[in-house]
Scaffold this active site. Structure first.
Site, PDB file in Angstrom:
ATOM      1  N   ARG A 140       0.816  -1.211   0.000  1.00  0.00           N
ATOM      2  CA  ARG A 140       0.000   0.000   0.000  1.00  0.00           C
ATOM      3  C   ARG A 140       0.851   1.264   0.000  1.00  0.00           C
ATOM      4  NH1 ARG A 140      -5.159  -0.709   3.920  1.00  0.00           N
ATOM      5  NH2 ARG A 140      -5.043   1.529   3.785  1.00  0.00           N
ATOM      6  N   ALA A 173      -9.022  -5.586   7.554  1.00  0.00           N
ATOM      7  CA  ALA A 173      -9.129  -5.001   6.212  1.00  0.00           C
ATOM      8  C   ALA A 173      -9.973  -3.735   6.286  1.00  0.00           C
ATOM      9  CB  ALA A 173      -9.764  -5.994   5.257  1.00  0.00           C
ATOM     10  N   ASP A 174      -9.416  -2.621   5.790  1.00  0.00           N
ATOM     11  CA  ASP A 174     -10.211  -1.398   5.757  1.00  0.00           C
ATOM     12  C   ASP A 174     -10.952  -1.315   4.420  1.00  0.00           C
ATOM     13  OD1 ASP A 174      -8.424  -0.486   3.840  1.00  0.00           O
ATOM     14  OD2 ASP A 174      -7.314   0.792   5.234  1.00  0.00           O
ATOM     15  N   SER A 175     -11.687  -0.226   4.237  1.00  0.00           N
ATOM     16  CA  SER A 175     -12.568  -0.138   3.064  1.00  0.00           C
ATOM     17  C   SER A 175     -11.770  -0.191   1.754  1.00  0.00           C
ATOM     18  CB  SER A 175     -13.396   1.143   3.131  1.00  0.00           C
ATOM     19  OG  SER A 175     -12.539   2.273   3.117  1.00  0.00           O
TER      20      SER A 175
END
Lengths: 394, 79
Positions: free
Chosen positions: A60, B36-38
């Site tokens: 990420r 888990a985020d959006s």
């Protein structure tokens, strides 16, 4: 540094660069051979996983943020835990561009696979403030968290502002520095087509045959801390930020002002901020990109400010290439290492100075010196000038 | 429930969400159990769309909080 009377201590730093990961490897790299046959220089075999809790977190983060967090990890390990209120700690970070690799990859994804396959992480990964924000989040710094994007002067401007926040008494500690990783095929083509890159693939700052810069990448992160607070907590103080300055040429988007008059004014302003005379400066860590125009203007400016002979001047870009917005951060790390090792690293690859370079450029072997106040310059497209003056701790 | 389909679903979860396969159970909640985020979920659904050659409109994801709910949605479309 002028402010509310608070001296600014540097209590930790970390570096990632193509010539070495970590400050000690970086120093060995600075004393090693320069780049002689490449238009770009990257960190080889980069593995972000040691700096993240899991592969998802690493994925990420754009490579530029990974570099920043890696350098921050080394810096915090050196400084030790900071015992200040989170609201009294900030992160003022620099980058020229931000997550350009992510943007380029996702543009390709959109063209090849369509809009529905563009990553939801595109925006948080490409935004130029991502690296500084990541440092703020990881270390819970709830004071000012701002990113400065003044091209190749970004890290120097960030360090100047970070030091000011400490000197003014607004923060007890500020994490600062800069990171860059923008070596995409499109960016390389853009720099090449504006004839900024070395056609010979050799970075040789101030040399008579210099022909452009070698495009690099990297990061360095520093912990700036209120001097008295650092002493009170028993921190090891590595160096002091004595002064900083920022100004603009207001002349041309890429070319420096003739005679480097903007750079002259910037260096004089930094000296005034540090309450030092030109004769107090014992080393100049030059921007020295190896482009004909930059090096000529900078050398004229240094000669005008410091007279003849100038203080010993070096550019590390023969080894590091030019990491754009991270340049000032890598250079500040080089200055701290030159304090530690009592050596000024040579300007790699440079053998014969140009006729327009009337400065005492360190070439060949590293030069022994007694560490003293050192000025580091950086100049960015847009006419941005930045100077910071660092001194050994005493 | 097809074990073969669930194994493929699990493989995507392991890769995209960085979780152990053992944690990917029907009752597991994305937010609380798999961290888990959006944004993670959007990326995960993209990977599932590729893996199973299906399309999942955003509105069909409303109210989906567990692995079992998400798997059933995908499995129904993959038939």
């Amino acid at each position: 540094m002028q402010g509310a009377g608070h001296r600014v201590a540097i209590t930790g730093y970390g570096v990632v660069a193509p010539c070495g990961l970590g400050k000690d490897a970086f120093w060995r790299g600075l004393l090693g051979p320069g780049i002689t046959s490449a238009k770009t220089v990257e960190i080889a075999d980069w593995d972000p996983l040691p700096y993240f809790s899991n592969p998802k977190e690493a994925r990420r983060s754009d490579r530029v943020e990974q570099f920043a967090l890696a350098a921050a990890q080394e810096a915090f390990a050196m400084s030790g835990d900071l015992p200040y209120e989170p609201a009294r700690m900030g992160s003022i970070f620099g980058t020229g561009i931000g997550g350009l690799r992510t943007l380029e990859e996702q543009v390709i994804t959109r063209v090849e696979k369509g809009e529905r396959r563009v990553s939801p992480f595109l925006v948080p990964m490409m935004m130029s403030n991502a690296a500084g924000a990541a440092i703020s989040m990881r270390y819970h710094l709830q004071g000012p968290a701002e990113t400065i994007c003044t091209a190749c002067a970004a890290a120097t401007h960030a360090m100047g502002y970070a030091a000011r926040l400490v000197a003014w008494g607004q923060c007890d500690a500020v994490v600062t520095g800069g990171a860059e990783s923008a070596l995409t095929l499109t960016a390389v083509a853009g720099f090449a087509n504006m004839t900024a890159l070395s056609s010979s693939g050799c970075s040789k700052p101030f040399d008579s045959t210099r022909d452009g810069f070698v495009f690099g990448e990297g990061a360095a992160v520093f912990i700036f801390e209120r001097w008295d607070a650092a002493v009170a907590r028993g921190a090891n103080i590595i160096a002091e930020v004595l002064g900083a300055a920022s100004n603009a040429d207001a002349h041309h988007i890429t070319a420096p002002s003739p005679g480097g008059v903007g750079a002259q004014a910037c260096m004089r302003s930094a000296l005034h901020d540090a309450r030092l005379q030109p004769s107090d400066i014992k080393q100049v860590n030059a921007h020295g990109t190896s482009t004909p125009l930059n090096d000529s203007a900078e050398a004229q400016a240094v000669a005008a400010v410091f007279g003849s002979p100038t203080p010993p001047m070096t550019s590390i870009k023969g080894v590091t290439g030019h990491p754009l917005g991270a340049a000032g951060a890598l250079e500040a790390a080089a200055v701290l290492l030159s304090f530690e090792h009592r050596l000024i690293p040579p300007t790699a690859n440079t053998s014969t100075l140009g006729d327009d370079i009337a400065c005492d450029v360190v070439i060949g072997e590293p030069r022994a010196w007694t560490p003293g106040p050192t000025i580091s310059n950086n100049f960015g497209f847009g006419g941005h000038n930045g100077s910071v003056i660092l001194g050994p701790a005493n | 429930m097809s074990q073969e389909l669930f194994d493929r679903f699990t493989k995507c979860a392991v890769e995209l969400l960085s979780v152990d396969a053992a944690k990917v159970t029907r009752d597991a909640r994305f937010k609380e159990d798999l961290e888990a985020d959006s944004l993670d979920l959007v990326e995960f659904v993209m990977a599932l769309e590729e893996e199973f050659s299906v399309e999942v409109p955003e509105k069909e994801l409303e109210g989906i909080t567990t692995v079992g709910q998400a798997f059933d949605l995908i499995a129904a479309k993959a038939k």
